[in-house]
Design an enzyme around this catalytic site. Structure first.
Site, PDB file in Angstrom:
ATOM      1  N   LYS A   1       0.111   4.280  -0.333  1.00 15.76           N
ATOM      2  CA  LYS A   1      -0.522   5.499   0.233  1.00 15.76           C
ATOM      3  C   LYS A   1      -0.256   6.687  -0.693  1.00 15.76           C
ATOM      4  O   LYS A   1      -0.235   6.508  -1.905  1.00 15.76           O
ATOM      5  CB  LYS A   1      -0.046   5.723   1.665  1.00 15.76           C
ATOM      6  CG  LYS A   1      -0.235   4.462   2.517  1.00 15.76           C
ATOM      7  CD  LYS A   1      -0.075   4.682   3.988  1.00 15.76           C
ATOM      8  CE  LYS A   1      -0.281   3.348   4.706  1.00 15.76           C
ATOM      9  NZ  LYS A   1      -0.289   3.467   6.149  1.00 15.76           N
TER      10      LYS A   1
ATOM     11  N   HIS B   1      -9.814   1.240   4.594  1.00 19.34           N
ATOM     12  CA  HIS B   1      -8.506   1.371   5.265  1.00 19.34           C
ATOM     13  C   HIS B   1      -8.665   2.320   6.457  1.00 19.34           C
ATOM     14  O   HIS B   1      -9.449   3.267   6.405  1.00 19.34           O
ATOM     15  CB  HIS B   1      -7.454   1.910   4.281  1.00 19.34           C
ATOM     16  CG  HIS B   1      -6.084   1.914   4.876  1.00 19.34           C
ATOM     17  ND1 HIS B   1      -5.638   2.941   5.676  1.00 19.34           N
ATOM     18  CD2 HIS B   1      -5.083   1.001   4.848  1.00 19.34           C
ATOM     19  CE1 HIS B   1      -4.406   2.654   6.088  1.00 19.34           C
ATOM     20  NE2 HIS B   1      -4.050   1.486   5.600  1.00 19.34           N
TER      21      HIS B   1
ATOM     22  N   GLU C   1      -7.035   4.724   7.509  1.00 18.18           N
ATOM     23  CA  GLU C   1      -6.878   6.161   7.227  1.00 18.18           C
ATOM     24  C   GLU C   1      -8.140   6.714   6.568  1.00 18.18           C
ATOM     25  O   GLU C   1      -8.499   7.877   6.770  1.00 18.18           O
ATOM     26  CB  GLU C   1      -5.619   6.392   6.381  1.00 18.18           C
ATOM     27  CG  GLU C   1      -4.367   6.236   7.247  1.00 18.18           C
ATOM     28  CD  GLU C   1      -3.165   5.618   6.567  1.00 18.18           C
ATOM     29  OE1 GLU C   1      -3.072   5.680   5.331  1.00 18.18           O
ATOM     30  OE2 GLU C   1      -2.314   5.060   7.291  1.00 18.18           O
TER      31      GLU C   1
ATOM     32  N   SER D   1       2.907  -2.138  10.414  1.00 18.59           N
ATOM     33  CA  SER D   1       4.347  -2.181  10.702  1.00 18.59           C
ATOM     34  C   SER D   1       4.996  -3.520  10.367  1.00 18.59           C
ATOM     35  O   SER D   1       5.859  -4.006  11.097  1.00 18.59           O
ATOM     36  CB  SER D   1       4.626  -1.785  12.157  1.00 18.59           C
ATOM     37  OG  SER D   1       4.279  -0.435  12.357  1.00 18.59           O
TER      38      SER D   1
ATOM     39  N   GLU E   1      -5.859  -5.040  10.201  1.00 18.55           N
ATOM     40  CA  GLU E   1      -4.824  -4.047  10.483  1.00 18.55           C
ATOM     41  C   GLU E   1      -5.177  -3.309  11.774  1.00 18.55           C
ATOM     42  O   GLU E   1      -5.982  -2.369  11.748  1.00 18.55           O
ATOM     43  CB  GLU E   1      -4.734  -3.034   9.342  1.00 18.55           C
ATOM     44  CG  GLU E   1      -4.347  -3.644   8.023  1.00 18.55           C
ATOM     45  CD  GLU E   1      -3.722  -2.589   7.105  1.00 18.55           C
ATOM     46  OE1 GLU E   1      -2.554  -2.749   6.760  1.00 18.55           O
ATOM     47  OE2 GLU E   1      -4.398  -1.602   6.770  1.00 18.55           O
TER      48      GLU E   1
ATOM     49  N   GLY F   1       2.001   2.215  10.865  1.00 16.36           N
ATOM     50  CA  GLY F   1       2.948   3.327  10.777  1.00 16.36           C
ATOM     51  C   GLY F   1       3.576   3.683  12.114  1.00 16.36           C
ATOM     52  O   GLY F   1       4.198   4.726  12.260  1.00 16.36           O
TER      53      GLY F   1
ATOM     54  N   ASN G   1       0.869  -1.181   0.000  1.00  7.55           N
ATOM     55  CA  ASN G   1       0.000   0.000   0.000  1.00  7.55           C
ATOM     56  C   ASN G   1       0.906   1.231   0.000  1.00  7.55           C
ATOM     57  O   ASN G   1       1.490   1.559   1.028  1.00  7.55           O
ATOM     58  CB  ASN G   1      -0.887  -0.034   1.263  1.00  7.55           C
ATOM     59  CG  ASN G   1      -1.708   1.231   1.418  1.00  7.55           C
ATOM     60  OD1 ASN G   1      -1.777   2.056   0.504  1.00  7.55           O
ATOM     61  ND2 ASN G   1      -2.337   1.385   2.575  1.00  7.55           N
TER      62      ASN G   1
HETATM   63  P1  PGA Z   1       2.528   0.335   7.653  1.00  5.51           P
HETATM   64  O1  PGA Z   1       1.081   0.544   6.944  1.00  5.51           O
HETATM   65  O2  PGA Z   1       3.095  -0.930   7.072  1.00  5.51           O
HETATM   66  O3  PGA Z   1       3.313   1.557   7.256  1.00  5.51           O
HETATM   67  O4  PGA Z   1       2.277   0.225   9.113  1.00  5.51           O
HETATM   68  C1  PGA Z   1       0.213  -0.533   6.731  1.00  5.51           C
HETATM   69  C2  PGA Z   1      -1.064  -0.044   6.100  1.00  5.51           C
HETATM   70  O5  PGA Z   1      -1.544   1.044   6.456  1.00  5.51           O
HETATM   71  O6  PGA Z   1      -1.649  -0.725   5.233  1.00  5.51           O
END
Ligand code: PGA
Length: 250
Positions: free
Chosen positions: A11, A96, A98, A211, A167, A173, A9
């Site tokens: 982003k 997601h 976010e 992460s 997730e 993150g 992903n």
């Molecule tokens: P990350 O993000 O690996 O940077 O924690 C995962 C995601 O949001 O899909």
């Protein structure tokens, strides 16, 4: 046999030019994968470039990070399922964290997006997961159950198409990863839910995200409950990601 999914992903990173360069490096390092697939979720403007780069590789797939549920219309700034299909996508992330927590996406909207994707033959990757305060309050499974609730009236054929990504919001993150045991507990709950809804639970693909890095990916994908990973930060470098998707499995 279910093939593991290694999903990147990106982003809001990598426009079309940068995406082309990324794919060149990635493809040079990653020969055809036979027991797994690598899926890429670039920004909408880079979808076509990535789909072109991945053309002819049956082990690679491209998806959007979000879609609107309507096919077209006066929805400034939005992109629809038929549009991403036209750009070469076969999947899209939905819900997601976010989208949910930064942009206020509701379960009702998430449900409409899932249906629009299915109606166009696209694979929804439904993201579910609890916030830290919810985990601490012991309500993880009820939050995940509510997120999954958008699938409730789908038939077995539609459910078979849906991929779930667990997730935990507190792990995205932040550098904090759920332990494989934490992830397995929630994955088992999700698999059980899918079985109750009429899906073949053994065939349902459930990814873990939050992460995931080079140093923890092997433990996660080594769990039989975990059918792959959804990776943000660590997928942005094509060399690192190329190594991660080739993680040896015992
Ligand atoms: P990350 O993000 O690996 O940077 O924690 C995962 C995601 O949001 O899909």
């Amino acid at each position: 046999m279910k093939r593991l999914i290694f999903a990147a992903n990106w982003k809001m990173h990598l426009g079309p030019e940068a995406a082309r360069g990324y794919m060149e490096t990635f493809l040079a390092r990653v020969p055809l994968l036979d027991d797994r697939e690598a899926w890429f979720f670039p920004a909408a403007v880079a979808l076509h470039a990535v789909a072109e780069a991945a053309r002819g590789r049956g082990d690679l797939a491209v998806g959007a990070q979000n879609v609107h549920w309507e096919e077209k219309g006066a929805f400034t700034g939005e992109v629809s399922a038929p549009m991403i299909l036209d750009a070469g996508a076969t999947a899209a992330l939905v819900g997601h964290s976010e989208r949910r927590h930064v942009f206020g996406e509701t379960d009702a909207e998430t449900g409409r997006k899932v249906r629009s994707l299915l109606a166009h033959g696209l694979t929804p990757v439904l993201c579910v997961g609890e916030k830290l305060e919810q985990r601490e309050a012991g309500v993880t499974l009820s939050v995940v159950g509510r997120h999954l609730g958008v699938l409730e009236d789908l038939d077995a054929r539609a459910l078979a198409k849906v991929v779930i990504a667990y997730e935990p919001v507190w792990a995205i993150g932040t550098g904090k990863t759920a332990t494989p045991a934490d992830a397995v507990e929630v994955h088992a709950f999700i698999r059980d839910f899918m079985g109750r809804e009429g899906a073949d639970p053994g065939q349902t693909r459930i990814l873990y995200g939050g992460s995931v890095k080079p140093d923890n990916i092997a433990d996660l994908v080594g769990e039989s409950e975990i059918d792959g990973v959804l990776v943000g930060g660590a997928s942005l470098d094509p060399v690192t990601w190329g190594t991660m998707v080739q993680t040896p499995l015992d």
